[in-house]
Design a protein around this motif. Structure first.
Motif, PDB file in Angstrom:
ATOM      1  N   ALA A  10      15.495  -1.446  38.141  1.00 40.20           N
ATOM      2  CA  ALA A  10      14.179  -1.712  37.494  1.00 40.20           C
ATOM      3  C   ALA A  10      13.993  -2.228  35.461  1.00 40.20           C
ATOM      4  CB  ALA A  10      13.642   0.399  37.105  1.00 40.20           C
ATOM      5  N   ARG A  11      13.116  -2.393  35.356  1.00 42.94           N
ATOM      6  CA  ARG A  11      13.369  -3.163  33.600  1.00 42.94           C
ATOM      7  C   ARG A  11      13.246  -1.726  32.799  1.00 42.94           C
ATOM      8  NH1 ARG A  11       9.432  -3.247  30.286  1.00 42.94           N
ATOM      9  NH2 ARG A  11       7.510  -2.985  31.433  1.00 42.94           N
ATOM     10  N   ILE A  68       2.519  -0.336  36.601  1.00 39.00           N
ATOM     11  CA  ILE A  68       2.615  -1.017  37.458  1.00 39.00           C
ATOM     12  C   ILE A  68       3.597  -0.692  38.975  1.00 39.00           C
ATOM     13  CG2 ILE A  68       2.826  -2.352  35.558  1.00 39.00           C
ATOM     14  CD1 ILE A  68       5.743  -2.749  35.108  1.00 39.00           C
ATOM     15  N   ALA A  69       3.891  -1.836  39.332  1.00 38.71           N
ATOM     16  CA  ALA A  69       5.044  -2.214  40.622  1.00 38.71           C
ATOM     17  C   ALA A  69       5.233  -3.218  40.354  1.00 38.71           C
ATOM     18  CB  ALA A  69       3.933  -2.020  41.607  1.00 38.71           C
ATOM     19  N   GLU A  70       6.725  -3.219  39.859  1.00 36.64           N
ATOM     20  CA  GLU A  70       7.319  -4.090  39.499  1.00 36.64           C
ATOM     21  C   GLU A  70       8.049  -4.604  40.498  1.00 36.64           C
ATOM     22  OE1 GLU A  70      11.407  -4.698  36.228  1.00 36.64           O
ATOM     23  OE2 GLU A  70      10.755  -2.552  36.534  1.00 36.64           O
ATOM     24  N   PRO A  71       8.063  -6.330  40.984  1.00 34.61           N
ATOM     25  CA  PRO A  71       8.752  -7.068  42.220  1.00 34.61           C
ATOM     26  C   PRO A  71       9.966  -6.631  42.261  1.00 34.61           C
ATOM     27  CG  PRO A  71       7.380  -8.671  41.293  1.00 34.61           C
ATOM     28  CD  PRO A  71       7.464  -6.899  40.211  1.00 34.61           C
ATOM     29  N   GLY A  72      10.610  -6.731  42.463  1.00 39.15           N
ATOM     30  CA  GLY A  72      12.055  -6.561  43.313  1.00 39.15           C
ATOM     31  C   GLY A  72      12.954  -5.409  44.536  1.00 39.15           C
ATOM     32  N   PHE A  88      14.371  -3.354  51.227  1.00 42.65           N
ATOM     33  CA  PHE A  88      13.405  -4.032  51.048  1.00 42.65           C
ATOM     34  C   PHE A  88      13.284  -4.714  49.579  1.00 42.65           C
ATOM     35  CE2 PHE A  88      11.551   0.277  50.042  1.00 42.65           C
ATOM     36  CZ  PHE A  88      10.821  -0.588  49.238  1.00 42.65           C
ATOM     37  N   ARG A  89      12.017  -5.440  49.876  1.00 37.12           N
ATOM     38  CA  ARG A  89      12.076  -6.922  48.582  1.00 37.12           C
ATOM     39  C   ARG A  89      10.847  -6.682  48.481  1.00 37.12           C
ATOM     40  NH1 ARG A  89      12.607  -9.716  45.128  1.00 37.12           N
ATOM     41  NH2 ARG A  89      14.282 -11.478  45.332  1.00 37.12           N
ATOM     42  N   LEU A  90      10.464  -5.570  46.918  1.00 36.97           N
ATOM     43  CA  LEU A  90       8.502  -5.915  46.605  1.00 36.97           C
ATOM     44  C   LEU A  90       8.179  -7.290  46.255  1.00 36.97           C
ATOM     45  CD1 LEU A  90       6.126  -4.413  46.450  1.00 36.97           C
ATOM     46  CD2 LEU A  90       7.200  -3.657  44.281  1.00 36.97           C
ATOM     47  N   LEU A  91       7.769  -7.826  46.465  1.00 41.49           N
ATOM     48  CA  LEU A  91       6.875  -8.972  46.006  1.00 41.49           C
ATOM     49  C   LEU A  91       5.870  -9.063  45.057  1.00 41.49           C
ATOM     50  CD1 LEU A  91       6.771 -11.328  49.792  1.00 41.49           C
ATOM     51  CD2 LEU A  91       8.709 -11.363  48.315  1.00 41.49           C
TER      52      LEU A  91
END
Length: 109
Positions: free
Chosen positions: A34-35, A79-83, A102-105
Motif C-alpha cells: 500500500a502507498r 480509493i481501491a489501490e491496484p496491486g 490475489f491481484r486487484l487490477l
C-alpha cells in the motif's frame, strides 16, 4: 477478482471433536504494498458456524472493491489501490490458518 469486481473465498470447516461445537471463522485482507500505511490485517468478514461431531460445512465470503478501499487524504476520497493482496482465514487475527494471494487490477484493466 472477477469481472464484476468481487472475490469469493470459500473454506471448509470440520468438527473433529466428539461434541457439537461452534466456531467463528474470520476473513482478513492484507495489502502487500500500500502507498499509505494500512493495518497488517483488516477484518473484512466473519461467520459463526455450529457443527455436529464429524460434520463439515463450507463458509463463503464475498468481498468487493469497496471492501479493499481506504480513505486517501491526498485525493481526497476513497480509493481501491491496484496491486497484490493476501486473504487470510483464521479463528482470530493471532490464529491464521489459511493464506492465499490475489491481484486487484486498476479500473481500466
Amino acid at each position: 477478482m472477477y469481472a464484476d469486481g468481487t472475490l469469493t473465498v470459500s473454506v471448509d470447516i470440520t468438527n473433529i471433536g466428539s461434541r457439537t461445537g461452534t466456531e467463528v471463522v474470520q476473513l482478513y485482507v492484507h495489502d502487500v504494498a500500500a502507498r499509505l500505511v494500512r493495518p497488517d490485517k483488516e477484518l473484512k468478514g466473519f461467520a459463526k458456524v455450529e457443527l455436529e461431531p464429524g460434520a463439515t460445512t463450507t463458509v463463503t465470503f464475498t468481498i468487493d472493491r469497496q471492501a479493499l478501499s481506504y480513505y486517501d487524504p491526498a485525493v481526497p476520497g476513497w480509493i481501491a489501490e491496484p496491486g497484490e493482496f493476501h486473504v487470510l482465514i483464521g479463528r482470530s487475527a493471532a490464529d491464521i490458518r489459511l493464506r492465499a494471494g490475489f491481484r486487484l487490477l486498476a479500473d481500466q484493466e
